[in-house]
Design a protein around this motif. Structure first.
Motif, PDB file in Angstrom:
ATOM      1  N   GLY A  46     -21.071  21.339  87.928  1.00 13.82           N
ATOM      2  CA  GLY A  46     -20.293  21.777  86.812  1.00 13.82           C
ATOM      3  C   GLY A  46     -20.308  23.187  86.972  1.00 13.82           C
ATOM      4  N   GLY A  47     -21.173  23.851  87.754  1.00 11.38           N
ATOM      5  CA  GLY A  47     -21.068  25.383  88.037  1.00 11.38           C
ATOM      6  C   GLY A  47     -20.180  25.845  89.280  1.00 11.38           C
ATOM      7  N   ARG A  48     -20.466  24.484  89.998  1.00 10.06           N
ATOM      8  CA  ARG A  48     -19.266  24.885  91.226  1.00 10.06           C
ATOM      9  C   ARG A  48     -18.000  24.567  90.961  1.00 10.06           C
ATOM     10  NH1 ARG A  48     -22.348  21.518  95.844  1.00 10.06           N
ATOM     11  NH2 ARG A  48     -23.945  22.945  96.248  1.00 10.06           N
ATOM     12  N   GLU A  49     -17.774  23.510  89.998  1.00 11.29           N
ATOM     13  CA  GLU A  49     -16.523  23.161  89.639  1.00 11.29           C
ATOM     14  C   GLU A  49     -15.667  24.367  88.549  1.00 11.29           C
ATOM     15  OE1 GLU A  49     -14.606  19.867  86.533  1.00 11.29           O
ATOM     16  OE2 GLU A  49     -15.918  19.125  88.159  1.00 11.29           O
ATOM     17  N   ARG A  50     -16.401  25.118  88.071  1.00 14.45           N
ATOM     18  CA  ARG A  50     -16.072  26.123  87.285  1.00 14.45           C
ATOM     19  C   ARG A  50     -15.779  27.305  88.159  1.00 14.45           C
ATOM     20  NH1 ARG A  50     -20.543  27.543  83.415  1.00 14.45           N
ATOM     21  NH2 ARG A  50     -21.008  25.434  82.986  1.00 14.45           N
ATOM     22  N   GLY A  51     -16.359  27.525  89.143  1.00 16.72           N
ATOM     23  CA  GLY A  51     -16.046  28.496  90.162  1.00 16.72           C
ATOM     24  C   GLY A  51     -15.099  28.329  90.852  1.00 16.72           C
ATOM     25  N   THR A  52     -14.700  26.834  91.650  1.00 15.69           N
ATOM     26  CA  THR A  52     -13.576  26.686  92.016  1.00 15.69           C
ATOM     27  C   THR A  52     -12.275  26.599  91.253  1.00 15.69           C
ATOM     28  OG1 THR A  52     -13.764  24.325  91.672  1.00 15.69           O
ATOM     29  CG2 THR A  52     -14.848  25.168  93.759  1.00 15.69           C
ATOM     30  N   ARG A  53     -12.409  26.115  89.926  1.00 15.50           N
ATOM     31  CA  ARG A  53     -11.294  26.337  89.042  1.00 15.50           C
ATOM     32  C   ARG A  53     -10.881  27.620  88.846  1.00 15.50           C
ATOM     33  NH1 ARG A  53     -12.862  24.295  83.412  1.00 15.50           N
ATOM     34  NH2 ARG A  53     -13.844  22.647  84.771  1.00 15.50           N
ATOM     35  N   ALA A  54     -11.862  28.605  88.687  1.00 18.50           N
ATOM     36  CA  ALA A  54     -11.421  30.174  88.641  1.00 18.50           C
ATOM     37  C   ALA A  54     -10.907  30.517  89.988  1.00 18.50           C
ATOM     38  CB  ALA A  54     -12.823  30.581  88.200  1.00 18.50           C
ATOM     39  N   GLU A  55     -11.448  30.234  90.961  1.00 15.17           N
ATOM     40  CA  GLU A  55     -10.742  30.648  92.240  1.00 15.17           C
ATOM     41  C   GLU A  55      -9.189  30.271  92.255  1.00 15.17           C
ATOM     42  OE1 GLU A  55     -13.423  29.312  95.302  1.00 15.17           O
ATOM     43  OE2 GLU A  55     -14.962  30.624  94.699  1.00 15.17           O
ATOM     44  N   ARG A  56      -9.049  28.919  92.056  1.00 12.42           N
ATOM     45  CA  ARG A  56      -7.765  28.185  92.130  1.00 12.42           C
ATOM     46  C   ARG A  56      -6.763  28.916  91.071  1.00 12.42           C
ATOM     47  NH1 ARG A  56      -9.817  22.299  92.062  1.00 12.42           N
ATOM     48  NH2 ARG A  56     -10.030  22.980  89.892  1.00 12.42           N
TER      49      ARG A  56
END
Length: 114
Positions: A5-15
């Motif tokens: 979940g933490g990685r997903e939030r980070g990648t979503r913010a990067e996108r």
């Protein structure tokens, strides 16, 4: 503890940041293209206006009311001179005007030069 979940939030913010960055770049490139197009268009229109003004001024002063009226030159006449005018070879008639008898000497006159 889920770490996905933490990685997903980070990648979503990067996108999202990448999408916003690309949108800003596209907007900026569009502004540059529009300015270049507008400058070229206004340059051409301005040049045509200046050429038109110069052409109108030239036409006005060459053919318009700014032209001086034409002056007709007198046509050469084939008239014979009249007899009342004395010919250039004749002596002038004597007059009663006094004739100077002395010629002044220019060397004897005083000068005002320093």
């Amino acid at each position: 503890m889920t770490t996905s979940g933490g990685r997903e939030r980070g990648t979503r913010a990067e996108r999202e940041r990448a999408r916003l960055y690309k949108a800003r770049l596209a907007f900026h490139d569009g502004l540059i293209r529009r300015r270049r197009r507008d400058n070229l268009l206004f340059g051409i229109i301005g040049g045509l206006v200046i050429l038109g003004i110069a052409g109108l001024q030239t036409a006005y002063y060459v053919a318009g009311p700014g032209v001086p009226p034409p002056v007709e030159s007198p046509a050469p006449s084939a008239t014979v001179p009249s007899d009342d005018v004395p010919a250039p070879t004749e002596e002038p008639a004597p007059t009663d005007a006094p004739v100077p008898t002395e010629v002044p000497d220019p060397a004897a006159s005083p000068t005002t030069a320093p």
